[in-house]
Design a protein around this motif. Structure first.
Motif, PDB file in Angstrom:
ATOM      1  N   GLY A  24      -1.996  -7.824   3.266  1.00 28.70           N
ATOM      2  CA  GLY A  24      -0.777  -8.186   4.000  1.00 28.70           C
ATOM      3  C   GLY A  24      -0.764  -7.610   5.399  1.00 28.70           C
ATOM      4  N   LEU A  25      -1.133  -6.338   5.506  1.00 33.79           N
ATOM      5  CA  LEU A  25      -1.178  -5.698   6.817  1.00 33.79           C
ATOM      6  C   LEU A  25      -2.253  -6.327   7.694  1.00 33.79           C
ATOM      7  N   GLY A  26      -3.417  -6.609   7.089  1.00 30.79           N
ATOM      8  CA  GLY A  26      -4.493  -7.239   7.852  1.00 30.79           C
ATOM      9  C   GLY A  26      -4.096  -8.597   8.387  1.00 30.79           C
ATOM     10  N   GLY A  27      -3.319  -9.342   7.582  1.00 29.51           N
ATOM     11  CA  GLY A  27      -2.826 -10.641   8.043  1.00 29.51           C
ATOM     12  C   GLY A  27      -1.908 -10.505   9.247  1.00 29.51           C
ATOM     13  N   CYS A  28      -1.025  -9.482   9.204  1.00 31.66           N
ATOM     14  CA  CYS A  28      -0.124  -9.232  10.344  1.00 31.66           C
ATOM     15  C   CYS A  28      -0.918  -8.845  11.592  1.00 31.66           C
ATOM     16  N   ILE A  29      -1.933  -7.996  11.405  1.00 33.61           N
ATOM     17  CA  ILE A  29      -2.768  -7.580  12.531  1.00 33.61           C
ATOM     18  C   ILE A  29      -3.494  -8.782  13.121  1.00 33.61           C
ATOM     19  N   SER A  30      -3.990  -9.650  12.223  1.00 35.49           N
ATOM     20  CA  SER A  30      -4.714 -10.834  12.677  1.00 35.49           C
ATOM     21  C   SER A  30      -3.815 -11.765  13.481  1.00 35.49           C
ATOM     22  N   GLN A  31      -2.587 -11.967  12.969  1.00 36.15           N
ATOM     23  CA  GLN A  31      -1.652 -12.852  13.672  1.00 36.15           C
ATOM     24  C   GLN A  31      -1.160 -12.244  14.979  1.00 36.15           C
ATOM     25  N   GLY A  32      -1.100 -10.903  15.016  1.00 39.57           N
ATOM     26  CA  GLY A  32      -0.611 -10.241  16.219  1.00 39.57           C
ATOM     27  C   GLY A  32      -1.613 -10.219  17.358  1.00 39.57           C
ATOM     28  N   LYS A  33      -2.858 -10.563  17.060  1.00 38.90           N
ATOM     29  CA  LYS A  33      -3.908 -10.623  18.081  1.00 38.90           C
ATOM     30  C   LYS A  33      -4.045  -9.302  18.848  1.00 38.90           C
ATOM     31  N   PHE A  34      -4.062  -8.218  18.089  1.00 37.06           N
ATOM     32  CA  PHE A  34      -4.238  -6.895  18.699  1.00 37.06           C
ATOM     33  C   PHE A  34      -5.676  -6.728  19.177  1.00 37.06           C
ATOM     34  N   LYS A  35      -5.839  -5.844  20.141  1.00 33.66           N
ATOM     35  CA  LYS A  35      -7.188  -5.483  20.579  1.00 33.66           C
ATOM     36  C   LYS A  35      -7.851  -4.636  19.507  1.00 33.66           C
ATOM     37  N   PHE A  36      -9.149  -4.441  19.646  1.00 35.21           N
ATOM     38  CA  PHE A  36      -9.914  -3.796  18.578  1.00 35.21           C
ATOM     39  C   PHE A  36      -9.419  -2.389  18.258  1.00 35.21           C
ATOM     40  N   ARG A  37      -9.184  -1.554  19.293  1.00 34.24           N
ATOM     41  CA  ARG A  37      -8.837  -0.156  19.030  1.00 34.24           C
ATOM     42  C   ARG A  37      -7.512  -0.004  18.293  1.00 34.24           C
ATOM     43  N   PRO A  38      -6.398  -0.623  18.768  1.00 29.28           N
ATOM     44  CA  PRO A  38      -5.145  -0.471  18.009  1.00 29.28           C
ATOM     45  C   PRO A  38      -5.226  -1.086  16.616  1.00 29.28           C
ATOM     46  N   ALA A  39      -5.964  -2.193  16.472  1.00 32.37           N
ATOM     47  CA  ALA A  39      -6.124  -2.805  15.153  1.00 32.37           C
ATOM     48  C   ALA A  39      -6.876  -1.867  14.219  1.00 32.37           C
ATOM     49  N   ALA A  40      -7.932  -1.250  14.736  1.00 32.05           N
ATOM     50  CA  ALA A  40      -8.713  -0.307  13.931  1.00 32.05           C
ATOM     51  C   ALA A  40      -7.893   0.925  13.568  1.00 32.05           C
ATOM     52  N   ASN A  41      -7.057   1.406  14.493  1.00 32.60           N
ATOM     53  CA  ASN A  41      -6.208   2.568  14.215  1.00 32.60           C
ATOM     54  C   ASN A  41      -5.207   2.271  13.106  1.00 32.60           C
ATOM     55  N   MET A  42      -4.579   1.092  13.161  1.00 29.92           N
ATOM     56  CA  MET A  42      -3.612   0.726  12.128  1.00 29.92           C
ATOM     57  C   MET A  42      -4.279   0.582  10.767  1.00 29.92           C
ATOM     58  N   ALA A  43      -5.437  -0.061  10.744  1.00 33.52           N
ATOM     59  CA  ALA A  43      -6.164  -0.253   9.491  1.00 33.52           C
ATOM     60  C   ALA A  43      -6.594   1.090   8.896  1.00 33.52           C
ATOM     61  N   THR A  44      -7.058   1.986   9.745  1.00 35.01           N
ATOM     62  CA  THR A  44      -7.498   3.309   9.276  1.00 35.01           C
ATOM     63  C   THR A  44      -6.327   4.124   8.754  1.00 35.01           C
ATOM     64  N   PHE A  45      -5.220   4.089   9.488  1.00 34.33           N
ATOM     65  CA  PHE A  45      -4.031   4.844   9.079  1.00 34.33           C
ATOM     66  C   PHE A  45      -3.536   4.375   7.715  1.00 34.33           C
ATOM     67  N   PHE A  46      -3.489   3.050   7.519  1.00 35.66           N
ATOM     68  CA  PHE A  46      -3.054   2.529   6.226  1.00 35.66           C
ATOM     69  C   PHE A  46      -4.010   2.935   5.104  1.00 35.66           C
ATOM     70  N   SER A  47      -5.298   2.823   5.354  1.00 33.33           N
ATOM     71  CA  SER A  47      -6.296   3.137   4.325  1.00 33.33           C
ATOM     72  C   SER A  47      -6.197   4.577   3.846  1.00 33.33           C
ATOM     73  N   LEU A  48      -5.703   5.464   4.735  1.00 29.91           N
ATOM     74  CA  LEU A  48      -5.645   6.888   4.399  1.00 29.91           C
ATOM     75  C   LEU A  48      -4.351   7.314   3.709  1.00 29.91           C
ATOM     76  N   THR A  49      -3.340   6.415   3.643  1.00 28.88           N
ATOM     77  CA  THR A  49      -2.024   6.833   3.140  1.00 28.88           C
ATOM     78  C   THR A  49      -2.076   7.367   1.715  1.00 28.88           C
ATOM     79  N   ALA A  50      -2.615   6.572   0.770  1.00 25.83           N
ATOM     80  CA  ALA A  50      -2.660   7.030  -0.625  1.00 25.83           C
ATOM     81  C   ALA A  50      -3.599   8.224  -0.813  1.00 25.83           C
ATOM     82  N   PRO A  51      -4.814   8.215  -0.218  1.00 26.60           N
ATOM     83  CA  PRO A  51      -5.646   9.422  -0.332  1.00 26.60           C
ATOM     84  C   PRO A  51      -4.965  10.683   0.210  1.00 26.60           C
ATOM     85  N   VAL A  52      -4.190  10.539   1.289  1.00 25.77           N
ATOM     86  CA  VAL A  52      -3.448  11.695   1.814  1.00 25.77           C
ATOM     87  C   VAL A  52      -2.417  12.153   0.785  1.00 25.77           C
ATOM     88  N   GLY A  53      -1.762  11.181   0.126  1.00 24.95           N
ATOM     89  CA  GLY A  53      -0.810  11.529  -0.925  1.00 24.95           C
ATOM     90  C   GLY A  53      -1.469  12.297  -2.054  1.00 24.95           C
TER      91      GLY A  53
END
Length: 266
Positions: free
Chosen positions: A171-200
């Protein structure tokens, strides 16, 4: 209101941990095996989240990987069944056991149904926050997994959270794709999400299970019913196609049935 809920959820586990002194509780759990599964769950959930976020981005070039493809309705229904059974069959009963344990003081734990109360607050809190809720319930569910000392609880929760991170990532990846973000902010958002549960999972080390199990169970149930099933079954595309609808129902029953059978073997 949200601050009060957060304080209750964060402070109650400490109280439970301090009150529970029965040695019989410790002997029930194989902490060494639990630690092994916790370490494995960090890798599993991290990979699932990363793959989920990446699929919509890859779907631009590979049509089969697009989230709107028919097969994903069936996969999501199966995952929802797994998550639903995990909440109802595996996690919630443990929460009731933890919070009605004879190890706890009669006052206040024996005078009020805290398991249902925490589950109710979790559902309301998840409803009150839609985008932030994704991060909050990922972290809380990760905390619950880490707090558990029972391999029988950790294994199904690891499966459910892996499915959860995968589809939330899509779902988040779809939003990022539709938002047409540049590579760095898209990568930051994807990385931040991926780490949420492991951080928990990291945060939850050494915390007692009861409160977080109750919160995580209700969050998983809410997520399965609202985020996955309601969104898809109300989709006009599914409602107008009996083949997709039938496949989704069968997948839902298979997912919940398989995860329920695991409770019997456990």
């Amino acid at each position: 209101m949200l601050k009060i809920i957060a304080i209750l959820i964060l402070l109650f586990p400490t109280t439970v941990f301090g009150d529970c002194t029965c040695e019989s509780e410790d002997t029930k759990h194989n902490k060494e095996a639990a630690l092994k599964y916790k370490l494995g769950s960090i890798a599993s959930i991290l990979v699932a989240g990363a793959v989920g976020v990446s699929l919509p981005l890859l779907g631009k070039k590979i049509p089969t990987l697009r989230p709107e493809h028919d097969i994903f309705f069936m996969i999501k229904a199966f995952a929802a069944g797994v998550i639903l059974a995990t909440g109802f069959i595996h996690i919630l009963p443990d929460a009731f056991d933890n919070l009605t344990s004879p190890c706890l003081k009669e006052n206040p734990w024996g005078n009020f149904p805290f398991t249902g109360f925490v589950a109710m607050l979790s559902a309301i809190g998840t409803l009150m926050v839609l985008e932030l809720g994704i991060l909050v319930h990922s972290v809380i569910s990760g905390i619950s997994l880490s707090a558990s000392q029972s391999p029988e609880t950790i294994k199904p929760l690891m499966v459910a959270l892996s499915f959860h991170q995968f589809f939330e990532g899509m779902g988040l990846g779809g939003c990022i794709s539709q938002g047409k973000f540049k590579f760095r902010p898209a990568a930051n958002m994807a990385t931040f999400f991926s780490l949420t549960a492991p951080v928990g999972i990291a945060i939850g080390s050494g915390i007692s299970t009861g409160i977080f199990n109750a919160a995580a169970a209700e969050i998983l149930i809410y997520m399965a019913l609202v985020d996955l099933l309601a969104a898809d079954f109300m989709n006009p595309r599914m409602q107008s196609n009996m083949r997709i609808q039938s496949g989704a129902y069968i997948s839902l029953l298979l997912g919940s049935g398989c995860m329920s059978l695991l409770a019997k073997s456990a």
